[in-house]
Design an enzyme around this catalytic site. Structure first.
Site, PDB file in Angstrom:
ATOM      1  N   GLY A  36      -8.123  13.900  -7.721  1.00  0.00           N
ATOM      2  CA  GLY A  36      -7.741  15.225  -8.162  1.00  0.00           C
ATOM      3  C   GLY A  36      -8.848  16.258  -8.155  1.00  0.00           C
ATOM      4  O   GLY A  36      -8.702  17.319  -8.770  1.00  0.00           O
ATOM      5  N   ASN A  45      -9.930  12.857   1.900  1.00  0.00           N
ATOM      6  CA  ASN A  45     -10.393  11.826   0.970  1.00  0.00           C
ATOM      7  C   ASN A  45     -10.438  10.451   1.615  1.00  0.00           C
ATOM      8  O   ASN A  45     -11.256   9.608   1.235  1.00  0.00           O
ATOM      9  CB  ASN A  45      -9.498  11.785  -0.263  1.00  0.00           C
ATOM     10  N   ARG A 184     -13.752  21.632   1.307  1.00  0.00           N
ATOM     11  CA  ARG A 184     -13.087  21.503   0.019  1.00  0.00           C
ATOM     12  C   ARG A 184     -13.134  22.810  -0.774  1.00  0.00           C
ATOM     13  O   ARG A 184     -12.183  23.145  -1.488  1.00  0.00           O
ATOM     14  CB  ARG A 184     -13.705  20.354  -0.777  1.00  0.00           C
ATOM     15  N   HIS A 265     -17.939   7.510  -7.925  1.00  0.00           N
ATOM     16  CA  HIS A 265     -16.502   7.600  -8.132  1.00  0.00           C
ATOM     17  C   HIS A 265     -15.698   7.525  -6.840  1.00  0.00           C
ATOM     18  O   HIS A 265     -14.521   7.201  -6.860  1.00  0.00           O
ATOM     19  CB  HIS A 265     -16.209   8.929  -8.849  1.00  0.00           C
ATOM     20  N   TRP A 266     -16.341   7.803  -5.719  1.00  0.00           N
ATOM     21  CA  TRP A 266     -15.645   7.931  -4.430  1.00  0.00           C
ATOM     22  C   TRP A 266     -15.904   6.689  -3.576  1.00  0.00           C
ATOM     23  O   TRP A 266     -16.408   6.778  -2.463  1.00  0.00           O
ATOM     24  CB  TRP A 266     -16.156   9.186  -3.737  1.00  0.00           C
TER      25      TRP A 266
END
Length: 284
Positions: A36, A45, A184, A265-266
């Site tokens: 998100g 992503n 982005r 996190h990715w």
């Protein structure tokens, strides 16, 4: 081997919304649900994963409601429930009775909520740093605060997004190219998105109820999810706490955990080769 040239794109009407999606490959269906963060889209992503997974599966990558080229509308009182409903409706429109679900962060929460509500639609689950796990059991992380504050204050800026991506989203910020940040950023400042940000702090009289709805770890249905689940969490995740991996392993009946070192996190982007191999083996 599938390449970007094998991708197809289309828009599917799901209830009141249009859902844009990218597809590649053939075989058992696998739906990839993105996070998100500001300016996120499905294809960006999962840009390092689609081709590898499409060698073995029918890969379906939607832009979640509120993002990319999908309708900019989300129920802010129950966002994860609304996202789960949108994904379930998409599967119905595609005539898919049952699918593997792969979800990162926000998309992980949507996948998990769908599995909690409609188990017969879900085959196997892969969750990467999913949202909604222990979110009311302590103060938000600095990374989550940066994410939720993006549209606040002076509004969205390139500097805010650069800080979020390079300082919080990944372990090695220098590895993220300027072009990806710019892509982005431009997506994040679409007028429709600025007017109605898809991810923001709950507010108003229903804020407390929304917070509790969004903490899936407090929902007793979590312990009833029978789908075989693989949780892949970056050890150095600064957005969603890695301790959530063990919480899921303790709660879900069939949940394996892989903790990836030197990873934020990715995880599907930072450790693409590792992720692609783990995902292929688990879903096969």
């Amino acid at each position: 081997m599938p390449t970007v040239n094998d991708l197809t794109e289309r828009t599917v009407r799901v209830g009141r919304r249009d859902i844009f999606l990218t597809e590649a490959g053939s075989g058992p269906p696998v739906v990839l649900l993105h996070g998100g963060g500001a300016g996120a889209t499905g294809a960006s992503n999962y840009g390092r994963n689609i081709d590898a997974l499409a060698e073995h599966f029918r890969v379906i990558v939607p832009d979640m409601p509120g993002y990319g080229r999908s309708t900019k509308e989300i129920d802010h009182e129950d966002p994860f429930g609304d996202l789960a409903s949108a994904v379930r409706g998409l599967l119905d429109e595609l005539d898919i009775d049952r699918s593997h679900l792969v979800g990162n962060s926000y998309g992980g929460a949507a996948a998990l909520r769908l599995a909690m509500e409609t188990q017969d639609k879900v085959d196997r689950l892969i969750l990467m740093g999913p949202g909604g796990i222990g979110t009311t059991r302590g103060l938000p992380t600095k990374g989550l605060n940066a994410l939720l504050d993006y549209y606040g204050g002076e509004g969205p800026t390139r500097e805010k997004l650069t800080t979020f991506i390079r300082d919080y989203l990944v372990f090695d910020g220098a590895a993220v190219p300027d072009e990806l940040i710019e892509l982005r950023y431009q997506a994040s400042i679409q007028p429709e998105v600025v007017a109605n940000p898809p991810l923001r702090r709950p507010s108003g009289p229903s804020a407390l109820r929304t917070l509790w709805r969004m903490d899936l770890s407090r929902d007793r249905r979590l312990a009833e999810v029978q789908a075989k689940t693989l949780v892949i969490w970056g050890r150095d995740d600064r957005v969603n706490r890695p301790s959530g991996a063990q919480l899921l392993a303790r709660t879900m009946p069939s949940c394996d955990v892989y903790l990836a070192a030197n990873t934020g996190h990715w995880v599907q982007w930072e450790q693409a080769a590792l992720f692609n191999e783990l995902a292929r083996a688990f879903l096969s």
